[in-house]
Enzyme design. Structure first.
Site, mmCIF file in Angstrom:
data_model
loop_
_atom_site.group_PDB
_atom_site.id
_atom_site.type_symbol
_atom_site.label_atom_id
_atom_site.label_comp_id
_atom_site.label_asym_id
_atom_site.label_seq_id
_atom_site.Cartn_x
_atom_site.Cartn_y
_atom_site.Cartn_z
ATOM 1 N N ASN A 152 0.638 -3.885 8.070
ATOM 2 C CA ASN A 152 0.885 -4.556 9.359
ATOM 3 C C ASN A 152 0.276 -6.095 9.164
ATOM 4 O O ASN A 152 -1.152 -6.078 9.287
ATOM 5 C CB ASN A 152 0.117 -3.895 10.399
ATOM 6 C CG ASN A 152 0.977 -2.618 10.785
ATOM 7 O OD1 ASN A 152 2.226 -2.640 11.363
ATOM 8 N ND2 ASN A 152 0.600 -1.485 10.173
ATOM 9 N N GLU A 153 0.843 -7.149 8.961
ATOM 10 C CA GLU A 153 0.741 -8.286 8.398
ATOM 11 C C GLU A 153 -0.026 -9.206 9.800
ATOM 12 O O GLU A 153 0.285 -8.631 10.893
ATOM 13 C CB GLU A 153 1.574 -9.343 7.913
ATOM 14 C CG GLU A 153 1.945 -8.820 6.617
ATOM 15 C CD GLU A 153 1.119 -8.851 5.350
ATOM 16 O OE1 GLU A 153 -0.155 -9.201 5.689
ATOM 17 O OE2 GLU A 153 1.562 -8.487 4.131
ATOM 18 N N PRO A 154 -0.709 -10.194 9.566
ATOM 19 C CA PRO A 154 -1.019 -11.166 11.025
ATOM 20 C C PRO A 154 0.232 -11.272 11.688
ATOM 21 O O PRO A 154 1.214 -11.727 11.314
ATOM 22 C CB PRO A 154 -1.404 -12.329 10.261
ATOM 23 C CG PRO A 154 -2.144 -12.009 8.815
ATOM 24 C CD PRO A 154 -1.158 -10.910 8.475
#
Length: 640
Positions: free
Chosen positions: A163-165
């Site tokens: 879950n990236e920025p």
């Protein structure tokens, strides 16, 4: 060391429960113990345990401890259901970088969990089927009763899972595009950033937050900055790990190094009264100097009082007395004689005057860590007449580009042609090597012959650098520790054979000084393993008569420097010596211009090294000490 009284004040800035352990090993055992206790409890009542599992280097010791509990204490996984966080896309399950393979190698192949109870996102799906698959993955988690415990690591971007920025707190299992920083950090596993998949399937933040219990783990000083953001920062999409602050049963588990940027560790005097000792006083005064931009001897009572250090002033003041004490301590760390100055009073010097000359043994995890990390000190030791040995613990063969192999193969082939040598068998082998490299897949493991050639390339470079530094070739030791020789970034566990190799060399040299890589930020983990081998070997040598006259000095490499308050020996480097150090680094031509595994820092190793050494010198200068071109810093390891 406990610098402060453990009260609620200490965790004032922390928005999530956080536990700190002395080592990653101790922390991992605690996490594994909690998981095992839940499994045993559920097994007794005939219920399933549902675990959310993570990959990467962080949880491997947890898995190792669970395997030990299974083998030695009968912990059964027959009633355990697992769901892994993520998988690269696309990714075949048998690939070296597959998380299916990772989990099998690190856990599933060693326990009694039924295969049908293991769930890992499928990286082989057709893209049009992924959305349906992700919905089914969520349904399977719900059908199993939800996640009882979710284990997490944390990425440099603050990602949990993949879950990236920008990920939303209500996001669910889905296909995502990987952040460039994440891909760069994964480059070593894929033998180059260009080979890292651009996408992955990951559980969503919402899926993770639905777990009854969430445990986020982080080890090493390299994770310290993002841990501070995750634990003390505001909740925001740009750091997805901050969403865990909203979970009512989440906890962050750290080792000392990963916790070093938290307020309670970095500046505990801002939170509560402290148990002041020499080390903490020095740390606080250096911090204060940087806060008010003053040298040590110009700090005033007002500076102390206005920056939360009135307690120190009350106990040890006035400011003049504290300043003078710290100034003298820092002054005594600076020495141009890293092997000790003969016929001199060594009362306030970091190294002993006698014996002189000394035998120094420098351990270099990779074939270039010695000159990158302490090349100036190494050259100084040789120039002062000490007997300097360098032990290269691993071959470093995975960090050589294939083009370098082709170049050397061509050289040998042309050399044979020039002198009309009858080497049909050798020529055939060389042809096979070139053919293999021409057809080699981006992430394919090299053949034994190619690994050997790459090892010889790095060995030749290390010899050239050693000669340049003035070290006789018979004092260069190539240990080729077995744990490293997999041809992959993932290594074998440290074995007694590895420790025996190190121990026998130490006993052969009987050194007065040992220099070791003491940093934990090496992203590939080799430094950690090599350090553990040395400490284990030294423990086995504990009764040897020479150990009482041996000091162990820890340097840090290309990844990070010691904080100035930690440094116990600071070796000034002149402009000419710094240039000589640079030239020694340049002897490692296969790592020049663009190393195969550069880590997160895009600068070349020599640039990182010079910037780090100059930065340390500038800090000493700002604190009020003599102005030097560069300084290499060392910390003494005192448990030998």
């Amino acid at each position: 060391m406990n610098y402060y009284n453990e009260t609620e004040k200490v965790t004032y800035y922390e928005h999530i429960p956080t536990a700190i352990y002395g080592s990653a090993s101790d922390a991992s055992k605690e996490v594994a113990g909690e998981v095992a206790d839940l499994i045993r409890k559920r097994n007794k009542s005939g219920k399933k345990t549902v675990l959310g599992l993570a990959t990467g280097s962080t949880p491997t010791q947890v898995y190792g401890e669970l395997i030990r509990l299974h083998n030695e204490e009968g912990l059964s996984f027959e009633n355990v259901i697992t769901f892994n966080l993520d998988e690269y896309y696309p990714m075949e399950p048998h690939s070296l970088q597959s998380y299916v393979r990772f989990m099998n190698e690190h856990l599933f192949d060693h326990i009694d969990i039924p295969e049908e109870q293991v769930h890992i996102p499928d990286g082989t799906l057709e893209e049009e089927n992924i959305n349906d698959y992700c919905r089914e993955y969520e349904e399977k988690i719900r059908a199993a009763g939800g996640l009882d415990i979710q284990l997490l690591g944390i990425g440099r971007t603050g990602h949990i899972g993949f879950n990236e920025p920008g990920s939303r707190p209500d996001s669910r299992t889905r296909l995502i595009t990987l952040d460039r920083i994440t891909r760069k950090d994964a480059a070593s596993d894929f033998f180059g950033e260009e080979n890292v998949p651009r996408r992955a399937i990951t559980m969503g933040v919402g899926t993770i937050l639905d777990a009854d219990r969430v445990i986020l783990m982080a080890w090493g000083e390299g994770k310290a900055p993002i841990i501070r953001e995750a634990v003390e920062g505001n909740i925001r999409e740009q750091v997805p790990a901050t969403y865990l602050q909203e979970h009512d049963n989440a906890e962050v588990i750290l080792d000392d190094a990963a916790a070093e940027k938290l307020t309670r560790r970095k500046t505990p005097w801002l939170l509560t009264s402290c148990d002041w000792d020499d080390q903490l006083i020095r740390k606080a005064v250096v911090w204060l100097c940087q806060e008010v931009d003053k040298p040590v001897l110009k700090l005033t009572d007002e500076d102390y009082n206005e920056h939360g250090m009135g307690d120190l002033l009350t106990q040890y003041g006035p400011a003049y007395d504290i300043n003078l004490k710290v100034f003298n301590e820092l002054q005594h760390t600076i020495t141009g004689w890293p092997g000790g100055k003969p016929n001199a009073d060594d009362t306030n010097r970091p190294e002993r005057a006698q014996p002189f000359p000394k035998r120094a043994l420098v351990f270099s995890p990779h074939p270039d860590d010695d000159v990158i990390s302490m090349g100036g000190t190494l050259i100084r030791l040789v120039e002062h007449g000490h007997e300097v040995h360098v032990a290269y613990q691993t071959s470093g063969n995975i960090a050589v580009f294939d083009d370098d192999v082709v170049r050397f193969v061509d050289f040998v082939s042309d050399y044979n042609d020039m002198f009309d040598m009858e080497q049909e068998e050798a020529d055939q082998m060389l042809a096979e090597i070139k053919q293999f490299l021409d057809e080699k897949a981006p992430t394919q493991v090299d053949t034994d012959e190619i690994k050997h050639i790459k090892g010889l390339i790095r060995k030749g470079e290390a010899k050239a650098a050693g000669r340049y530094c003035g070290i006789p070739e018979d004092q260069l030791h190539f240990l080729d520790m077995p744990f490293y020789e997999t041809g992959r970034v993932k290594k074998k566990p440290l074995s007694q054979e590895d420790i025996d190799i190190v121990r026998e060399l130490i006993r052969e040299v009987r050194p007065h000084q040992i220099y070791v890589a003491g940093d934990l930020s090496d992203p590939h983990g080799t430094h950690r393993v090599c350090l553990k081998a040395i400490f284990s070997a030294l423990e086995e040598c504990g009764d040897d008569d020479w150990t009482g006259d041996c000091k162990v000095w820890m340097y840090r490499g290309a990844w990070q420097e010691w904080d100035i308050n930690e440094i116990e020996m600071a070796v000034p480097i002149s402009p000419q010596e710094l240039m000589k150090k640079r030239r020694a680094i340049f002897k490692h031509q296969s790592q020049k211009d663009r190393p195969l595994f550069p880590g997160a820092d895009e600068r070349e190793f020599w640039q990182r090294s010079e910037d780090r050494n100059r930065g340390t010198a500038q800090l000493y200068d700002k604190l009020g000490f003599a102005e030097y071109e560069a300084i290499e810093g060392f910390v003494e390891y005192k448990d030998v």
